[in-house]
Design an enzyme around this catalytic site. Sequence first.
Site, PDB file in Angstrom:
ATOM      1  N   ARG A   1      -3.618  -9.939   5.152  1.00  0.00           N
ATOM      2  CA  ARG A   1      -4.087  -9.935   3.754  1.00  0.00           C
ATOM      3  C   ARG A   1      -2.925  -9.448   2.889  1.00  0.00           C
ATOM      4  O   ARG A   1      -2.549  -8.276   2.957  1.00  0.00           O
ATOM      5  CB  ARG A   1      -5.306  -9.011   3.651  1.00  0.00           C
ATOM      6  CG  ARG A   1      -5.947  -8.976   2.288  1.00  0.00           C
ATOM      7  CD  ARG A   1      -7.149  -8.027   2.283  1.00  0.00           C
ATOM      8  NE  ARG A   1      -7.753  -7.994   0.966  1.00  0.00           N
ATOM      9  CZ  ARG A   1      -7.322  -7.235  -0.032  1.00  0.00           C
ATOM     10  NH1 ARG A   1      -6.301  -6.422   0.147  1.00  0.00           N
ATOM     11  NH2 ARG A   1      -7.909  -7.279  -1.212  1.00  0.00           N
TER      12      ARG A   1
ATOM     13  N   LYS B   1       0.825  -1.220   0.000  1.00  0.00           N
ATOM     14  CA  LYS B   1       0.000   0.000   0.000  1.00  0.00           C
ATOM     15  C   LYS B   1       0.860   1.272   0.000  1.00  0.00           C
ATOM     16  O   LYS B   1       2.067   1.231   0.221  1.00  0.00           O
ATOM     17  CB  LYS B   1      -0.933  -0.013   1.215  1.00  0.00           C
ATOM     18  CG  LYS B   1      -2.093  -0.988   1.028  1.00  0.00           C
ATOM     19  CD  LYS B   1      -3.162  -0.822   2.069  1.00  0.00           C
ATOM     20  CE  LYS B   1      -4.313  -1.783   1.781  1.00  0.00           C
ATOM     21  NZ  LYS B   1      -5.291  -1.831   2.854  1.00  0.00           N
TER      22      LYS B   1
HETATM   23  C1  9MG Z   1     -10.214  -5.362   0.063  1.00  0.00           C
HETATM   24  N1  9MG Z   1      -9.193  -4.768   0.896  1.00  0.00           N
HETATM   25  C2  9MG Z   1      -8.210  -3.919   0.489  1.00  0.00           C
HETATM   26  N2  9MG Z   1      -7.456  -3.543   1.527  1.00  0.00           N
HETATM   27  C3  9MG Z   1      -7.968  -4.185   2.618  1.00  0.00           C
HETATM   28  C4  9MG Z   1      -7.653  -4.201   3.975  1.00  0.00           C
HETATM   29  O1  9MG Z   1      -6.668  -3.480   4.471  1.00  0.00           O
HETATM   30  N3  9MG Z   1      -8.400  -4.956   4.805  1.00  0.00           N
HETATM   31  C5  9MG Z   1      -9.441  -5.683   4.335  1.00  0.00           C
HETATM   32  N4  9MG Z   1     -10.151  -6.415   5.217  1.00  0.00           N
HETATM   33  N5  9MG Z   1      -9.796  -5.704   3.043  1.00  0.00           N
HETATM   34  C6  9MG Z   1      -9.077  -4.960   2.208  1.00  0.00           C
END
Ligand code: 9MG
Length: 261
Positions: free
Chosen positions: A238, A204
């Site tokens: 994730r 990110k």
């Molecule tokens: C779909 N998505 C994109 N970034 C995310 C994040 O930080 N957490 C979760 N739960 N979904 C995300």
Amino acid sequence: MGIVNVTPDSFSDGGQFSLFQRACEHADKMVAHGASFIDIGGESTRPGAVNVSIDEELQRVIPLIEYIAKHHDVWISIDTSKPAVMKAAVNAGANFINDVRGLQEFGALEMAAELDVPVCIMHMQGQPSTMQISPEYSDVVADVHAFFKARIHACLNAGIKRENMILDPGFGFGKTLSHNYELLNRLDEFQVFDLPLLIGLSRKSMIGDLLHRGVSERLAGSLAGVLLAAQRGGDIFRVHDVCQTLDVLKVMDASEHYQHL
Ligand code: 9MG
């Protein structure tokens, strides 16, 4: 939790996995690398992303869910805020709902209660199309804490079981660089809820903007973020890079294990 975005504009892969075949191969690889969840998204949630219709989202995600359910023994997470997509996804084999809007869309709470599967409640300030236009908090941790408290209450009222709730502070969703790092630094403050914490910071802007790295150059920074989050109570990560993330977590686990011998 390995990420498979079935969107033409996926921020990390330039859309290369938008074709069904490529998405299946990508999911196969992540499972082979040790992912215990695959998170499937058919609508981009990156800053500035536009909404897609229910039909378009279903066409993107359902074939992939069916494929993974048939070929792998893994948790299948559906990344959506739309009740109709939640229902069709669970009927097709998904067993986890990942809602970046924290079940705040019309009918989402009731649908999650009816489907009775674990649900990730993520914090976001604003909507993806505008959320990075000067986000503001008096105290970001206190605000996210208050949001979790209110959503847990709403979920319980709707009939969602507490044991089905997972919380996520939503790194990058309506947050500046300093908000993101303050959240990361104080992540342990969310342990008071005694619920699993899902963490998404892979590739990110909080990594790229800090290090001045393009999307393809953010692996080391993302791994550092995972390690810090794991040490402060993160439970589910994730990520795009499953293999490397698991290596980091295994080293952390080993160091904790040998410390107690
Ligand atoms: C779909 N998505 C994109 N970034 C995310 C994040 O930080 N957490 C979760 N739960 N979904 C995300």
